[in-house]
Design an enzyme around this catalytic site. Sequence first.
Site: not given
Length: 343
Positions: A122, A299, A268
């Site tokens: 990420c 996500n 993020h």
Amino acid sequence: MSKIRPSKGAPYARILGVGGYRPVRVVPNDVILEKIDSSDEWIRSRSGIETRHWANDEETVAAMSIEASGKAIADAGISAEQVGAVVVSTVSHFSQTPAVATEIADKLGTAKAAAFDISAGCAGFGYGLTLAKGMVVEGSAEYVLVIGVERLSDLTDLEDRATAFLFGDGAGAVVVGPSEEPHIGPTVWGSEGDKAGTIKQTVPWNEYRIGDLEKLPLDSEGNVKFPAITQEGQAVFRWAVFEMAKVAQQALDAAGISSDDLDVFIPHQANERIIDSMVKTLKLPEHVTVARDVRTTGNTSAASIPLAMERLLATGEAKSGDTALVIGFGAGLVYAATVVTLP
């Protein structure tokens, strides 16, 4: 005395264009609830996620990247032939070799651009952005295409109540090019490998080659499961909330600005509760626009920051020239934060 001629690039670098691609299929929480004992209310309260996008067979890692990259190149006002390097951050390209970046570079029509993949989870977009900045300033490429792309639906265990609702698919891309002024700040990045087990693949690929069924996970019907991403939710949450706000502040300090100077915050898109906690800890002023793309995109790991950036600019919530703090964090555990001027 060295006989090597020094390299010469641009004084500084900046993001010149951004593009995104979200798969056609929108998946609401109701679909996730078919396999796990939970509720829409619980998923929203724990993560903020309402929907996510899942790719079909045609929406491959390469295909999504090409769509996002074409938009970014057009937004930057350059041609594909001017792209000197292609950096792709992904953990969901399943061919060990060659790198998917080479296919993307070819199909976009670059002039044999350097091309490679990186695996930084990420935080991958931040890692790629830092590499791109270095290339432009060092002079090895005038324009660098940075792509974050994932098909995390391929790595999701739909029977895992802790993670089944988290992940989505998509691609985001930016073009980094020369600038006469600094528009990408110093990167604060690093890793904490002692915490690597908190986010990981359930079973390594070599276990499938060995074929020992006792070591392989089975679904509720007794079939061997494909590897998936698993995590220790509470440990990851605490790390993100308490440690990443410190990293974000360090990035502000490194860029020589305060939170009052910010226009936009693009963390993020892992979990809205993490985002809310970081906003509170950083004491961001009310005028700062905060990306909350996680609500409808989920996500998407390396793709989450450029996708969120693209949406903020497309909706008018952010504008060209705004000063933005971006921070990615995840499996490794790794992290990267910097301050940028939006394209």
